[in-house]
Motif scaffolding. Structure first.
Motif, PDB file in Angstrom:
ATOM      1  N   SER A 181      -2.204   6.638  -5.879  1.00  0.00           N
ATOM      2  CA  SER A 181      -2.223   5.921  -4.614  1.00  0.00           C
ATOM      3  C   SER A 181      -3.527   6.245  -3.916  1.00  0.00           C
ATOM      4  O   SER A 181      -3.934   7.400  -3.861  1.00  0.00           O
ATOM      5  N   ASN A 182      -4.173   5.227  -3.388  1.00  0.00           N
ATOM      6  CA  ASN A 182      -5.416   5.440  -2.642  1.00  0.00           C
ATOM      7  C   ASN A 182      -5.209   5.327  -1.144  1.00  0.00           C
ATOM      8  O   ASN A 182      -6.116   5.589  -0.370  1.00  0.00           O
ATOM      9  N   LYS A 183      -4.024   4.900  -0.727  1.00  0.00           N
ATOM     10  CA  LYS A 183      -3.733   4.748   0.700  1.00  0.00           C
ATOM     11  C   LYS A 183      -2.333   5.285   0.950  1.00  0.00           C
ATOM     12  O   LYS A 183      -1.342   4.607   0.688  1.00  0.00           O
ATOM     13  N   THR A 184      -2.246   6.497   1.432  1.00  0.00           N
ATOM     14  CA  THR A 184      -0.955   7.129   1.657  1.00  0.00           C
ATOM     15  C   THR A 184      -0.604   7.075   3.132  1.00  0.00           C
ATOM     16  O   THR A 184      -1.402   7.444   3.986  1.00  0.00           O
ATOM     17  N   PHE A 185       0.615   6.606   3.426  1.00  0.00           N
ATOM     18  CA  PHE A 185       1.132   6.532   4.797  1.00  0.00           C
ATOM     19  C   PHE A 185       1.480   7.944   5.225  1.00  0.00           C
ATOM     20  O   PHE A 185       2.335   8.588   4.637  1.00  0.00           O
TER      21      PHE A 185
ATOM     22  N   ILE B 112       7.834   2.930  14.000  1.00  0.00           N
ATOM     23  CA  ILE B 112       6.520   3.563  14.127  1.00  0.00           C
ATOM     24  C   ILE B 112       5.441   2.486  14.079  1.00  0.00           C
ATOM     25  O   ILE B 112       5.389   1.707  13.139  1.00  0.00           O
ATOM     26  N   ASP B 113       4.578   2.476  15.075  1.00  0.00           N
ATOM     27  CA  ASP B 113       3.514   1.469  15.139  1.00  0.00           C
ATOM     28  C   ASP B 113       2.222   1.998  14.514  1.00  0.00           C
ATOM     29  O   ASP B 113       1.185   2.087  15.164  1.00  0.00           O
ATOM     30  N   CYS B 114       2.311   2.388  13.236  1.00  0.00           N
ATOM     31  CA  CYS B 114       1.148   2.857  12.490  1.00  0.00           C
ATOM     32  C   CYS B 114       0.951   1.918  11.308  1.00  0.00           C
ATOM     33  O   CYS B 114       1.916   1.408  10.744  1.00  0.00           O
ATOM     34  N   GLN B 115      -0.295   1.703  10.931  1.00  0.00           N
ATOM     35  CA  GLN B 115      -0.586   0.818   9.815  1.00  0.00           C
ATOM     36  C   GLN B 115      -0.083   1.442   8.516  1.00  0.00           C
ATOM     37  O   GLN B 115      -0.343   2.603   8.223  1.00  0.00           O
ATOM     38  N   ASN B 116       0.639   0.656   7.725  1.00  0.00           N
ATOM     39  CA  ASN B 116       1.179   1.111   6.457  1.00  0.00           C
ATOM     40  C   ASN B 116       0.609   0.247   5.337  1.00  0.00           C
ATOM     41  O   ASN B 116       0.986  -0.900   5.184  1.00  0.00           O
ATOM     42  N   ASP B 117      -0.312   0.813   4.561  1.00  0.00           N
ATOM     43  CA  ASP B 117      -0.878   0.124   3.402  1.00  0.00           C
ATOM     44  C   ASP B 117      -0.562   0.873   2.111  1.00  0.00           C
ATOM     45  O   ASP B 117      -1.203   0.644   1.084  1.00  0.00           O
ATOM     46  N   GLU B 118       0.423   1.794   2.165  1.00  0.00           N
ATOM     47  CA  GLU B 118       0.673   2.636   0.996  1.00  0.00           C
ATOM     48  C   GLU B 118       1.204   1.828  -0.175  1.00  0.00           C
ATOM     49  O   GLU B 118       2.174   1.084  -0.052  1.00  0.00           O
ATOM     50  N   THR B 119       0.555   2.013  -1.308  1.00  0.00           N
ATOM     51  CA  THR B 119       0.968   1.397  -2.564  1.00  0.00           C
ATOM     52  C   THR B 119       0.790   2.419  -3.671  1.00  0.00           C
ATOM     53  O   THR B 119      -0.245   3.068  -3.764  1.00  0.00           O
ATOM     54  N   MET B 120       1.823   2.573  -4.495  1.00  0.00           N
ATOM     55  CA  MET B 120       1.720   3.399  -5.693  1.00  0.00           C
ATOM     56  C   MET B 120       1.462   2.475  -6.872  1.00  0.00           C
ATOM     57  O   MET B 120       2.067   1.409  -6.975  1.00  0.00           O
ATOM     58  N   VAL B 121       0.583   2.901  -7.773  1.00  0.00           N
ATOM     59  CA  VAL B 121       0.274   2.120  -8.960  1.00  0.00           C
ATOM     60  C   VAL B 121       0.646   2.954 -10.186  1.00  0.00           C
ATOM     61  O   VAL B 121       0.111   4.052 -10.376  1.00  0.00           O
ATOM     62  N   PHE B 122       1.584   2.430 -10.973  1.00  0.00           N
ATOM     63  CA  PHE B 122       2.004   3.080 -12.210  1.00  0.00           C
ATOM     64  C   PHE B 122       1.242   2.436 -13.366  1.00  0.00           C
ATOM     65  O   PHE B 122       1.269   1.220 -13.531  1.00  0.00           O
TER      66      PHE B 122
END
Length: 167
Positions: free
Chosen positions: A77-81, A59-69
């Motif tokens: 997460s502030n950026k969900t794929f 998939i050619d979509c930008q992925n910036d997803e990060t989970m912070v525990f």
């Protein structure tokens, strides 16, 4: 000899208890980046001739997803794929597909939730994740829907395994 036999029984028990304690001491706190979207058997969504079980490779979509525990028991997460992925099985075939993929370019989906940890298991909103080293894995049952050729009926489903890597 009578003293050696009891010692041989005690030593393995001590070692076993140490391993169990270390599982509970594992820190999940910190940032975890989305690194894989796995689907059994995979697909060639980008038509490059290579089938991949990691859909992020397809998939050619930008992925910036990060989970912070956080230590407070909150995961966020502030950026969900969140691309839209539609898959259709072509009529008369068992493994030829049509794909409709749309990247989510209109906004950011974010969330915050409580989590609990026990050993290598993490419970997030009643969903279980497992931790193995620096990899956190969540399985979403039947999350990938495969439609008939005209996208009007679901003809099959596949589980989606989402993998995050600790940063």
């Amino acid at each position: 000899m009578n003293k050696i036999v009891p010692m041989l029984c005690v030593v393995p028990l001590l070692l076993l208890s140490c391993f169990n304690d270390s599982d509970d001491d594992f820190s999940v706190e910190g940032s975890w980046k989305l690194t894989e979207w796995q689907v059994a058997d995979g697909f060639d969504m980008n038509n490059d001739g290579v089938i991949s079980v990691n859909l992020l490779d397809e998939i050619d979509c930008q992925n910036d997803e990060t989970m912070v525990f956080e230590s407070t028991g909150v995961v966020s997460s502030n950026k969900t794929f969140n691309p839209t992925v539609e898959i259709a099985l072509q009529n008369g075939t068992t493994n030829s597909y049509t794909f409709n993929i749309a990247c989510d370019d209109e906004g950011i989906i974010s969330y915050a939730s409580n989590y609990t940890k026990k050993g290598d298991l993490i419970l997030i909103n009643e969903a279980v994740a497992t931790v193995n080293g620096r990899r956190l894995t969540r399985v979403f049952l039947d999350a990938i829907k495969i439609y008939n050729e005209d996208f009007t009926e679901v003809v099959a489903t596949k589980d989606l395994t989402v993998v995050y890597t600790k940063q």
